[in-house]
Design a protein around this motif. Structure first.
Motif, short mmCIF file in Angstrom:
data_model
loop_
_atom_site.label_atom_id
_atom_site.label_comp_id
_atom_site.label_asym_id
_atom_site.label_seq_id
_atom_site.Cartn_x
_atom_site.Cartn_y
_atom_site.Cartn_z
N ASP A 233 0.17 1.41 -14.08
CA ASP A 233 -1.12 1.32 -14.19
C ASP A 233 -1.61 2.44 -14.86
OD1 ASP A 233 -3.74 0.35 -14.07
OD2 ASP A 233 -3.76 0.71 -11.64
N GLU A 234 -1.47 2.59 -16.31
CA GLU A 234 -1.68 3.68 -16.81
C GLU A 234 -3.20 3.88 -17.23
OE1 GLU A 234 0.91 3.50 -20.37
OE2 GLU A 234 2.62 4.20 -19.10
N ARG A 235 -3.99 2.48 -17.15
CA ARG A 235 -5.44 2.48 -17.38
C ARG A 235 -6.03 2.65 -16.44
NH1 ARG A 235 -6.78 -2.27 -21.28
NH2 ARG A 235 -5.13 -3.17 -19.88
N ARG A 236 -5.50 2.90 -15.27
CA ARG A 236 -6.27 2.87 -13.87
C ARG A 236 -6.95 2.04 -13.56
NH1 ARG A 236 -3.92 6.85 -11.15
NH2 ARG A 236 -3.55 8.92 -12.58
N GLU B 205 0.84 -1.15 -0.09
CA GLU B 205 -0.16 0.05 -0.05
C GLU B 205 0.98 1.24 -0.06
OE1 GLU B 205 -3.73 0.70 0.02
OE2 GLU B 205 -3.06 -0.86 -1.25
N ILE B 206 1.92 1.23 0.89
CA ILE B 206 2.85 2.43 0.80
C ILE B 206 3.43 2.66 -0.53
CG2 ILE B 206 4.92 1.77 1.78
CD1 ILE B 206 3.33 4.76 3.15
N GLY B 207 3.87 1.49 -1.10
CA GLY B 207 4.52 1.63 -2.29
C GLY B 207 3.48 2.16 -3.50
N ARG B 208 2.40 1.81 -3.37
CA ARG B 208 1.10 2.43 -4.22
C ARG B 208 0.99 3.78 -4.19
NH1 ARG B 208 -4.06 -0.86 -3.73
NH2 ARG B 208 -4.47 0.13 -5.54
N ARG B 209 1.31 4.10 -2.84
CA ARG B 209 1.01 5.72 -2.71
C ARG B 209 2.20 6.51 -3.24
NH1 ARG B 209 -2.17 6.97 1.77
NH2 ARG B 209 -3.60 5.29 2.10
N LEU B 210 3.30 6.13 -3.76
CA LEU B 210 4.49 6.58 -4.32
C LEU B 210 4.29 6.98 -5.81
CD1 LEU B 210 7.07 7.82 -3.48
CD2 LEU B 210 8.23 5.53 -4.21
N ASP B 211 4.05 8.23 -6.30
CA ASP B 211 3.93 8.76 -7.39
C ASP B 211 4.96 8.97 -8.16
OD1 ASP B 211 2.83 9.63 -9.76
OD2 ASP B 211 1.08 10.61 -8.91
N LEU B 212 5.73 8.25 -8.78
CA LEU B 212 7.10 8.92 -9.29
C LEU B 212 6.90 9.84 -10.48
CD1 LEU B 212 8.89 5.34 -9.84
CD2 LEU B 212 8.98 7.12 -7.97
N ARG B 213 5.77 9.80 -11.17
CA ARG B 213 5.63 10.92 -12.40
C ARG B 213 5.51 12.11 -11.74
NH1 ARG B 213 2.84 6.59 -14.37
NH2 ARG B 213 3.49 5.65 -16.34
N GLY C 251 4.44 -2.71 -5.02
CA GLY C 251 3.58 -1.57 -5.17
C GLY C 251 3.98 -0.20 -6.07
N VAL C 252 5.19 0.06 -5.83
CA VAL C 252 5.63 1.16 -6.78
C VAL C 252 5.47 0.88 -8.10
CG1 VAL C 252 7.63 2.17 -7.43
CG2 VAL C 252 7.44 1.73 -5.25
N MET C 253 5.51 -0.42 -8.75
CA MET C 253 5.57 -0.76 -9.97
C MET C 253 4.09 -0.71 -10.37
SD MET C 253 8.34 -3.67 -10.80
CE MET C 253 10.04 -3.24 -10.75
N VAL D 38 0.04 18.32 4.97
CA VAL D 38 1.09 17.62 5.92
C VAL D 38 0.89 16.16 5.94
CG1 VAL D 38 1.43 17.31 8.19
CG2 VAL D 38 1.06 19.60 7.22
N THR D 39 -0.43 15.64 5.70
CA THR D 39 -0.56 14.07 5.67
C THR D 39 -0.01 13.52 4.23
OG1 THR D 39 -2.57 14.48 6.79
CG2 THR D 39 -2.28 12.21 5.54
N GLU D 40 -0.10 14.25 3.29
CA GLU D 40 0.35 13.75 2.08
C GLU D 40 1.88 13.75 1.97
OE1 GLU D 40 -0.93 11.97 -0.27
OE2 GLU D 40 -3.03 12.17 0.66
N ARG D 41 2.48 14.88 2.46
CA ARG D 41 3.83 14.91 2.75
C ARG D 41 4.52 13.91 3.62
NH1 ARG D 41 5.81 19.92 0.38
NH2 ARG D 41 4.61 20.19 -1.27
N ILE D 42 3.70 13.66 4.73
CA ILE D 42 4.30 12.49 5.64
C ILE D 42 4.36 11.27 4.74
CG2 ILE D 42 3.66 11.32 7.71
CD1 ILE D 42 2.60 13.80 9.35
N ILE D 43 3.09 10.88 4.16
CA ILE D 43 3.20 9.64 3.42
C ILE D 43 4.27 9.57 2.34
CG2 ILE D 43 1.77 8.35 1.90
CD1 ILE D 43 -0.72 9.39 3.67
N MET D 44 4.38 10.66 1.46
CA MET D 44 5.33 10.62 0.28
C MET D 44 6.82 10.67 1.21
SD MET D 44 5.83 10.80 -2.80
CE MET D 44 4.33 11.52 -3.29
N HIS D 45 7.13 11.49 2.07
CA HIS D 45 8.58 11.37 2.63
C HIS D 45 8.82 9.93 3.33
CE1 HIS D 45 10.16 15.25 2.10
NE2 HIS D 45 8.90 15.74 2.59
N THR D 46 7.72 9.25 4.01
CA THR D 46 8.06 7.81 4.25
C THR D 46 8.37 7.00 3.33
OG1 THR D 46 6.54 8.26 6.30
CG2 THR D 46 6.76 6.01 5.52
N ALA D 47 7.46 7.17 2.26
CA ALA D 47 7.70 6.18 1.13
C ALA D 47 9.03 6.20 0.56
CB ALA D 47 6.50 6.29 0.03
#
Length: 422
Positions: free
Chosen positions: A283-286, A99-107, A276-278, A173-182
């Motif tokens: 998942d370009e077609r969502r 789940e935490i990997g899926r929250r990491l938006d590399l783009r 999760g990251v992959m 703040v919540t989104e930054r905490i999750i992003m920095h954690t990932a």
């Protein structure tokens, strides 16, 4: 006394056995699985009680239950029981790492240079500060100082994710905490793979271990994550979006990845994070973007944190190690808060400091990483990694409370409208 109490039931049972030959022998102890299940219920009640009456995250209660009933204290959860339920704990941590990997938006991250700069600064300063503390002040050799830094440099993804969910937090703040954690987890896993080689170079007679083991861990996690994420997307594309069938596909493929990783001696937490990251990147077609794990993953969280609490080596605790672990946590906290306060990134200073407070948790991933490293050379590694293990033990209690404090203080929780930062 217990023997005297059980003597009458034992005698009656043995009399029955003479007539009912199918009966098993009178049990000398409670079945380990039954006992562990009972302790999970106790852990659940402790967590719920603390949440309702003290206002602290449930995770703290689960850890306290595991610590109290684990081998170091009451001994109701034995080392053998921990070994038996390790696959379940691996699956629990793996699903949370997914789940935490899926929250990491590399783009999105590539286009947000300020956030990337802040994250790189926080990761680098945390590693350097912890390494020099462990090397110069505690006296660990460079290999184990680097291992301590790799284990403790990142935040705890499972704790952050569960605390955010429990607090119903949403906002910057919540989104930054999750992003920095990932991101810090990703960096810690890379450093972890490198440190495997460093430890082998220090102790192994064959240099091949120092080269191949990091490559095996890194490439194995990448390959398993890539193959299984492709399989998940292919199967899910044939099913209705947001359906129970897609949820089942996501969980089933994640458990497949857990099994393959365990079979090939590749760290489960790294493999599922990569998966999760992959999934998020490919998942370009969502297909699975809007499919989330059910509330049942809280059951896995209870198992995970009871196991983590029971795994902490409190029997080896000394006051010196305790003060050293506390010193490491202070250095780590200052490094993270200072790096985020300096970096900018589009948030006011007060909120950047809150992000630094929110990423303080240190928990299951650190404990599992420490035991992975210690297992390479058990005669040395267990004592050498006592420092990060006791740091994780302290933050098992303090970390979820700090994360929740940051979320509430930011005004982004359901009950956090009082005292929030505008």
């Amino acid at each position: 006394m217990l023997t005297d109490i059980l003597s009458l039931p034992r005698s009656l049972w043995e009399d029955l056995q003479e007539r009912l030959f199918f009966l098993p022998p009178f049990p000398d102890q409670i079945d380990s699985l039954a006992l562990f299940s009972l302790l999970l219920v106790i852990g659940l009640f402790i967590g719920e009680w603390l949440r309702a009456h003290v206002g602290v995250p449930k995770v703290i209660g689960y850890v306290l239950a595991g610590t109290l009933f684990g081998p170091a204290l009451l001994g109701w959860i034995t080392i053998e029981t921990l070994a038996q339920i390790r696959p379940i704990a691996d699956a629990a941590l793996g699903l949370l790492m997914l789940e935490i990997g899926r929250r990491l938006d590399l783009r999105w991250l590539i286009h947000n240079r300020d956030l990337l700069k802040a994250t790189l600064g926080e990761i680098t300063l945390s590693f350097v500060a912890i390494f020099f503390f462990a090397y110069a002040l505690v006296g660990l050799i460079p290999a184990w100082a680097a291992a301590a830094a790799a284990v403790t440099m990142a935040s705890a993804p499972a704790v952050v994710l569960l605390t955010v969910e429990e607090s119903n937090a949403q906002g910057q703040v919540t989104e930054r905490i999750i992003m920095h954690t990932a991101l810090s987890s990703a960096a810690a896993f890379i450093v972890f793979a490198i440190v495997l080689g460093v430890v082998h170079a220090e102790y192994s007679d064959d240099w091949l271990n120092a080269v191949v083991h990091p490559l095996w861990v890194g490439s194995g996690a990448l390959l398993i994550g890539w193959v299984v994420s492709r399989l998940a997307l292919l199967v899910a594309a044939l099913l209705p979006k947001r359906s129970l069938a897609q949820v089942f596909t996501l969980v089933a493929t994640a458990l497949l990845a857990v099994g393959i990783a365990r079979m090939l001696a590749v760290p489960v937490f790294l493999t599922l994070f990569v998966m999760g990251v992959m999934l998020a990147y490919r998942d370009e077609r969502r297909v699975l973007s809007y499919t989330s794990l059910p509330q049942g993953h809280w059951l896995l969280a209870i198992i995970l944190f009871v196991v983590v609490g029971a795994s902490l080596p409190w029997q080896d605790f000394t006051w010196l190690t305790g003060f050293e672990a506390l010193g490491l946590l202070i250095v780590r906290a200052l490094a993270k808060v200072a790096a985020l306060a300096w970096a900018g990134g589009g948030l006011p200073l007060a909120k950047r400091v809150l992000v630094g407070v929110g990423i303080q948790p240190l928990s299951a991933t650190a404990v599992f990483m420490a035991y992975e490293l210690a297992g390479l050379y058990p005669e040395i590694g267990r004592s050498a990694l006592a420092l990060p293990l006791f740091a994780a033990a302290i933050m098992e209690i303090a970390g979820p409370a700090l994360c929740r404090f940051a979320l509430v203080r930011s005004g982004e929780t359901v009950e956090g409208d009082k005292g929030g930062i505008a």
